[in-house]
Motif scaffolding. Sequence first.
Motif, PDB file in Angstrom:
ATOM      1  N   LEU A   2       0.832  -1.196   0.000  1.00 29.92           N
ATOM      2  CA  LEU A   2       0.000   0.000   0.000  1.00 29.92           C
ATOM      3  C   LEU A   2       0.868   1.248   0.000  1.00 29.92           C
ATOM      4  O   LEU A   2       0.606   2.206  -0.749  1.00 29.92           O
ATOM      5  CB  LEU A   2      -0.931  -0.013   1.223  1.00 29.92           C
ATOM      6  CG  LEU A   2      -1.875   1.184   1.347  1.00 29.92           C
ATOM      7  CD1 LEU A   2      -2.797   1.272   0.148  1.00 29.92           C
ATOM      8  CD2 LEU A   2      -2.676   1.083   2.637  1.00 29.92           C
ATOM      9  N   LEU A   3       1.913   1.251   0.803  1.00 27.78           N
ATOM     10  CA  LEU A   3       2.832   2.385   0.846  1.00 27.78           C
ATOM     11  C   LEU A   3       3.493   2.603  -0.512  1.00 27.78           C
ATOM     12  O   LEU A   3       3.614   3.735  -0.985  1.00 27.78           O
ATOM     13  CB  LEU A   3       3.892   2.165   1.929  1.00 27.78           C
ATOM     14  CG  LEU A   3       4.915   3.278   2.124  1.00 27.78           C
ATOM     15  CD1 LEU A   3       4.226   4.581   2.543  1.00 27.78           C
ATOM     16  CD2 LEU A   3       5.952   2.880   3.144  1.00 27.78           C
ATOM     17  N   LEU A   4       3.921   1.524  -1.163  1.00 28.97           N
ATOM     18  CA  LEU A   4       4.527   1.637  -2.491  1.00 28.97           C
ATOM     19  C   LEU A   4       3.549   2.201  -3.513  1.00 28.97           C
ATOM     20  O   LEU A   4       3.922   3.021  -4.359  1.00 28.97           O
ATOM     21  CB  LEU A   4       5.054   0.284  -2.964  1.00 28.97           C
ATOM     22  CG  LEU A   4       6.338  -0.194  -2.304  1.00 28.97           C
ATOM     23  CD1 LEU A   4       6.651  -1.618  -2.732  1.00 28.97           C
ATOM     24  CD2 LEU A   4       7.492   0.724  -2.617  1.00 28.97           C
TER      25      LEU A   4
ATOM     26  N   ILE B 283       3.191   6.024  -2.738  1.00 28.24           N
ATOM     27  CA  ILE B 283       4.399   6.758  -3.153  1.00 28.24           C
ATOM     28  C   ILE B 283       4.471   6.841  -4.671  1.00 28.24           C
ATOM     29  O   ILE B 283       4.758   7.898  -5.235  1.00 28.24           O
ATOM     30  CB  ILE B 283       5.664   6.100  -2.558  1.00 28.24           C
ATOM     31  CG1 ILE B 283       5.703   6.318  -1.045  1.00 28.24           C
ATOM     32  CG2 ILE B 283       6.929   6.665  -3.209  1.00 28.24           C
ATOM     33  CD1 ILE B 283       6.790   5.543  -0.332  1.00 28.24           C
ATOM     34  N   SER B 284       4.190   5.725  -5.353  1.00 27.11           N
ATOM     35  CA  SER B 284       4.227   5.716  -6.816  1.00 27.11           C
ATOM     36  C   SER B 284       3.199   6.674  -7.396  1.00 27.11           C
ATOM     37  O   SER B 284       3.480   7.402  -8.359  1.00 27.11           O
ATOM     38  CB  SER B 284       3.960   4.311  -7.360  1.00 27.11           C
ATOM     39  OG  SER B 284       4.953   3.428  -6.935  1.00 27.11           O
ATOM     40  N   THR B 285       2.000   6.719  -6.816  1.00 27.78           N
ATOM     41  CA  THR B 285       0.958   7.624  -7.294  1.00 27.78           C
ATOM     42  C   THR B 285       1.401   9.078  -7.170  1.00 27.78           C
ATOM     43  O   THR B 285       1.266   9.860  -8.128  1.00 27.78           O
ATOM     44  CB  THR B 285      -0.350   7.405  -6.502  1.00 27.78           C
ATOM     45  OG1 THR B 285      -0.721   6.026  -6.639  1.00 27.78           O
ATOM     46  CG2 THR B 285      -1.451   8.300  -7.004  1.00 27.78           C
ATOM     47  N   PHE B 286       1.954   9.461  -6.013  1.00 21.62           N
ATOM     48  CA  PHE B 286       2.427  10.836  -5.839  1.00 21.62           C
ATOM     49  C   PHE B 286       3.565  11.159  -6.799  1.00 21.62           C
ATOM     50  O   PHE B 286       3.636  12.244  -7.348  1.00 21.62           O
ATOM     51  CB  PHE B 286       2.858  11.092  -4.388  1.00 21.62           C
ATOM     52  CG  PHE B 286       1.717  11.317  -3.459  1.00 21.62           C
ATOM     53  CD1 PHE B 286       0.847  12.398  -3.640  1.00 21.62           C
ATOM     54  CD2 PHE B 286       1.476  10.449  -2.408  1.00 21.62           C
ATOM     55  CE1 PHE B 286      -0.206  12.604  -2.792  1.00 21.62           C
ATOM     56  CE2 PHE B 286       0.411  10.652  -1.552  1.00 21.62           C
ATOM     57  CZ  PHE B 286      -0.438  11.730  -1.747  1.00 21.62           C
TER      58      PHE B 286
ATOM     59  N   LEU C 277       2.076  11.672 -10.275  1.00 19.40           N
ATOM     60  CA  LEU C 277       1.338  12.940 -10.313  1.00 19.40           C
ATOM     61  C   LEU C 277       2.295  14.124 -10.365  1.00 19.40           C
ATOM     62  O   LEU C 277       2.068  15.097 -11.086  1.00 19.40           O
ATOM     63  CB  LEU C 277       0.406  13.054  -9.106  1.00 19.40           C
ATOM     64  CG  LEU C 277      -0.836  12.164  -9.136  1.00 19.40           C
ATOM     65  CD1 LEU C 277      -1.587  12.256  -7.805  1.00 19.40           C
ATOM     66  CD2 LEU C 277      -1.736  12.536 -10.291  1.00 19.40           C
ATOM     67  N   ALA C 278       3.392  14.042  -9.616  1.00 19.23           N
ATOM     68  CA  ALA C 278       4.368  15.131  -9.631  1.00 19.23           C
ATOM     69  C   ALA C 278       5.024  15.252 -10.999  1.00 19.23           C
ATOM     70  O   ALA C 278       5.262  16.355 -11.491  1.00 19.23           O
ATOM     71  CB  ALA C 278       5.427  14.894  -8.560  1.00 19.23           C
ATOM     72  N   CYS C 279       5.297  14.124 -11.627  1.00 18.23           N
ATOM     73  CA  CYS C 279       5.925  14.160 -12.954  1.00 18.23           C
ATOM     74  C   CYS C 279       4.961  14.699 -14.004  1.00 18.23           C
ATOM     75  O   CYS C 279       5.387  15.301 -14.989  1.00 18.23           O
ATOM     76  CB  CYS C 279       6.371  12.764 -13.366  1.00 18.23           C
ATOM     77  SG  CYS C 279       7.757  12.151 -12.402  1.00 18.23           S
ATOM     78  N   ALA C 280       3.667  14.476 -13.808  1.00 21.97           N
ATOM     79  CA  ALA C 280       2.681  14.883 -14.810  1.00 21.97           C
ATOM     80  C   ALA C 280       2.207  16.326 -14.638  1.00 21.97           C
ATOM     81  O   ALA C 280       1.525  16.859 -15.488  1.00 21.97           O
ATOM     82  CB  ALA C 280       1.481  13.942 -14.754  1.00 21.97           C
TER      83      ALA C 280
END
Length: 179
Positions: A6-8, A11-14, A17-20
Amino acid sequence: MSRIRLLLVVISTFFFLACASDVPPDLLEEPTELSEVEAQFAVKKNWSVNVGYGTGKQRLKFVPALTADEVYAADYKGRIWAIDRKTGKKLWKKDLQKLLSAGPGVRGDRLYLATQEGQLLSLARQDGRLLWSAQLDSELLAIPLATDEQLFAATIDGQIYGLNPTDGSVLWRNSDRPS
Protein backbone atom coordinates in the motif's frame (compact mmCIF):
# COMPACT_ATOMS: atom_id res chain seq x y z
CA MET A 1 -2.99 -5.71 0.61
CA SER A 2 0.07 -5.55 2.82
CA ARG A 3 1.17 -2.24 4.35
CA ILE A 4 4.39 -2.19 2.34
CA ARG A 5 2.50 -2.71 -0.90
CA LEU A 6 0.00 0.00 0.00
CA LEU A 7 2.83 2.39 0.85
CA LEU A 8 4.53 1.64 -2.49
CA VAL A 9 1.26 2.31 -4.37
CA VAL A 10 0.77 5.65 -2.57
CA ILE A 11 4.40 6.76 -3.15
CA SER A 12 4.23 5.72 -6.82
CA THR A 13 0.96 7.62 -7.29
CA PHE A 14 2.43 10.84 -5.84
CA PHE A 15 5.57 10.40 -7.94
CA PHE A 16 3.61 10.02 -11.18
CA LEU A 17 1.34 12.94 -10.31
CA ALA A 18 4.37 15.13 -9.63
CA CYS A 19 5.92 14.16 -12.95
CA ALA A 20 2.68 14.88 -14.81
CA SER A 21 2.04 18.31 -13.28
CA ASP A 22 2.37 21.37 -15.48
CA VAL A 23 4.97 23.97 -14.58
CA PRO A 24 3.81 27.52 -15.28
CA PRO A 25 5.76 29.02 -18.22
CA ASP A 26 7.00 31.95 -16.10
CA LEU A 27 8.83 29.49 -13.79
CA LEU A 28 10.68 27.75 -16.61
CA GLU A 29 14.28 28.81 -17.08
CA GLU A 30 15.72 29.39 -20.52
CA PRO A 31 18.43 26.89 -21.36
CA THR A 32 21.98 28.17 -21.16
CA GLU A 33 23.47 28.90 -24.55
CA LEU A 34 26.12 26.42 -25.59
CA SER A 35 29.64 27.72 -25.89
CA GLU A 36 32.20 26.72 -28.52
CA VAL A 37 34.65 24.02 -27.49
CA GLU A 38 38.06 24.02 -29.08
CA ALA A 39 39.74 20.68 -29.71
CA GLN A 40 42.82 20.13 -27.59
CA PHE A 41 44.38 17.77 -30.14
CA ALA A 42 43.68 16.35 -33.57
CA VAL A 43 42.64 12.74 -34.03
CA LYS A 44 44.56 10.89 -36.71
CA LYS A 45 43.10 7.66 -38.06
CA ASN A 46 45.93 5.19 -38.70
CA TRP A 47 43.83 2.41 -40.21
CA SER A 48 40.33 1.03 -40.44
CA VAL A 49 39.16 -2.55 -41.00
CA ASN A 50 35.68 -3.96 -41.59
CA VAL A 51 35.16 -6.91 -39.25
CA GLY A 52 31.74 -8.24 -40.09
CA TYR A 53 28.27 -7.85 -38.76
CA GLY A 54 28.98 -7.13 -35.10
CA THR A 55 25.97 -8.29 -33.14
CA GLY A 56 23.15 -7.79 -35.60
CA LYS A 57 19.96 -7.30 -33.59
CA GLN A 58 21.09 -9.67 -30.85
CA ARG A 59 22.25 -7.02 -28.35
CA LEU A 60 25.47 -8.88 -27.67
CA LYS A 61 28.70 -7.07 -26.93
CA PHE A 62 31.67 -8.14 -28.95
CA VAL A 63 34.70 -6.18 -27.82
CA PRO A 64 37.99 -6.59 -29.70
CA ALA A 65 40.78 -8.28 -27.73
CA LEU A 66 44.15 -6.54 -27.80
CA THR A 67 47.68 -7.83 -27.44
CA ALA A 68 50.93 -5.95 -27.94
CA ASP A 69 50.94 -6.81 -31.65
CA GLU A 70 47.43 -7.90 -32.68
CA VAL A 71 43.75 -7.05 -32.48
CA TYR A 72 41.26 -9.93 -32.48
CA ALA A 73 37.66 -9.24 -33.46
CA ALA A 74 34.63 -11.51 -33.83
CA ASP A 75 31.03 -11.22 -34.96
CA TYR A 76 27.96 -13.18 -33.93
CA LYS A 77 27.97 -15.15 -37.21
CA GLY A 78 31.10 -16.99 -36.06
CA ARG A 79 33.81 -15.15 -37.93
CA ILE A 80 36.99 -14.06 -36.21
CA TRP A 81 39.84 -11.91 -37.49
CA ALA A 82 43.43 -11.38 -36.43
CA ILE A 83 44.67 -7.91 -37.38
CA ASP A 84 48.14 -6.39 -37.12
CA ARG A 85 47.79 -3.66 -34.51
CA LYS A 86 50.29 -1.29 -36.15
CA THR A 87 49.31 -1.59 -39.83
CA GLY A 88 45.69 -2.81 -39.78
CA LYS A 89 46.63 -5.67 -42.12
CA LYS A 90 44.44 -8.77 -41.71
CA LEU A 91 46.70 -11.61 -40.59
CA TRP A 92 44.05 -14.32 -40.81
CA LYS A 93 40.29 -14.83 -40.84
CA LYS A 94 38.42 -17.91 -39.66
CA ASP A 95 34.75 -18.83 -40.07
CA LEU A 96 33.80 -21.12 -37.18
CA GLN A 97 30.41 -22.00 -38.72
CA LYS A 98 28.81 -21.41 -35.29
CA LEU A 99 26.76 -18.51 -33.91
CA LEU A 100 28.79 -16.76 -31.22
CA SER A 101 27.55 -15.16 -28.00
CA ALA A 102 30.78 -13.87 -26.39
CA GLY A 103 34.43 -13.25 -26.98
CA PRO A 104 37.11 -13.05 -27.94
CA GLY A 105 39.12 -13.40 -24.76
CA VAL A 106 42.88 -13.73 -25.07
CA ARG A 107 45.61 -15.16 -22.87
CA GLY A 108 49.05 -16.35 -23.92
CA ASP A 109 48.86 -18.16 -27.26
CA ARG A 110 45.08 -18.81 -27.07
CA LEU A 111 41.78 -17.12 -27.87
CA TYR A 112 38.53 -18.01 -26.12
CA LEU A 113 35.02 -17.60 -27.56
CA ALA A 114 31.55 -18.84 -26.66
CA THR A 115 28.76 -20.09 -28.91
CA GLN A 116 25.03 -19.54 -28.58
CA GLU A 117 24.74 -23.29 -27.98
CA GLY A 118 26.82 -23.11 -24.78
CA GLN A 119 30.15 -24.25 -26.19
CA LEU A 120 33.38 -22.70 -25.02
CA LEU A 121 36.01 -22.68 -27.77
CA SER A 122 39.78 -22.35 -27.57
CA LEU A 123 41.62 -21.23 -30.72
CA ALA A 124 45.31 -20.84 -31.50
CA ARG A 125 46.24 -17.15 -31.73
CA GLN A 126 48.73 -17.90 -34.50
CA ASP A 127 46.23 -19.17 -37.09
CA GLY A 128 42.76 -19.52 -35.53
CA ARG A 129 42.69 -23.31 -35.57
CA LEU A 130 40.38 -24.94 -33.04
CA LEU A 131 42.33 -26.44 -30.11
CA TRP A 132 39.39 -27.71 -28.07
CA SER A 133 35.71 -27.11 -27.30
CA ALA A 134 33.83 -27.71 -24.05
CA GLN A 135 30.06 -28.01 -23.76
CA LEU A 136 28.64 -26.06 -20.80
CA ASP A 137 25.09 -26.24 -19.44
CA SER A 138 23.92 -22.97 -21.01
CA GLU A 139 24.92 -19.95 -23.07
CA LEU A 140 27.70 -17.56 -22.09
CA LEU A 141 27.14 -13.84 -22.52
CA ALA A 142 30.40 -12.62 -21.01
CA ILE A 143 33.90 -12.83 -22.43
CA PRO A 144 35.74 -15.84 -20.98
CA LEU A 145 38.55 -14.73 -18.67
CA ALA A 146 41.78 -16.71 -18.47
CA THR A 147 44.80 -16.84 -16.19
CA ASP A 148 47.72 -19.20 -16.67
CA GLU A 149 46.07 -21.74 -14.35
CA GLN A 150 42.32 -21.39 -15.01
CA LEU A 151 39.74 -20.24 -17.51
CA PHE A 152 36.63 -18.65 -15.99
CA ALA A 153 33.24 -18.68 -17.69
CA ALA A 154 29.87 -17.42 -16.48
CA THR A 155 26.70 -18.79 -18.05
CA ILE A 156 23.31 -17.14 -18.41
CA ASP A 157 21.77 -19.56 -15.89
CA GLY A 158 23.98 -18.21 -13.08
CA GLN A 159 26.74 -20.81 -13.06
CA ILE A 160 30.42 -19.97 -12.90
CA TYR A 161 32.93 -22.46 -14.25
CA GLY A 162 36.63 -22.89 -13.66
CA LEU A 163 38.17 -24.80 -16.55
CA ASN A 164 41.62 -26.03 -17.45
CA PRO A 165 42.79 -23.61 -20.20
CA THR A 166 44.91 -26.36 -21.80
CA ASP A 167 42.15 -28.87 -22.55
CA GLY A 168 38.80 -27.35 -21.44
CA SER A 169 38.12 -29.87 -18.70
CA VAL A 170 35.90 -28.53 -15.91
CA LEU A 171 37.88 -28.07 -12.69
CA TRP A 172 34.96 -26.75 -10.65
CA ARG A 173 31.49 -25.25 -10.99
CA ASN A 174 29.58 -22.92 -8.69
CA SER A 175 25.94 -21.94 -8.98
CA ASP A 176 23.95 -19.14 -7.38
CA ARG A 177 20.75 -21.04 -8.09
CA PRO A 178 18.95 -22.38 -5.02
CA SER A 179 19.57 -26.10 -4.41
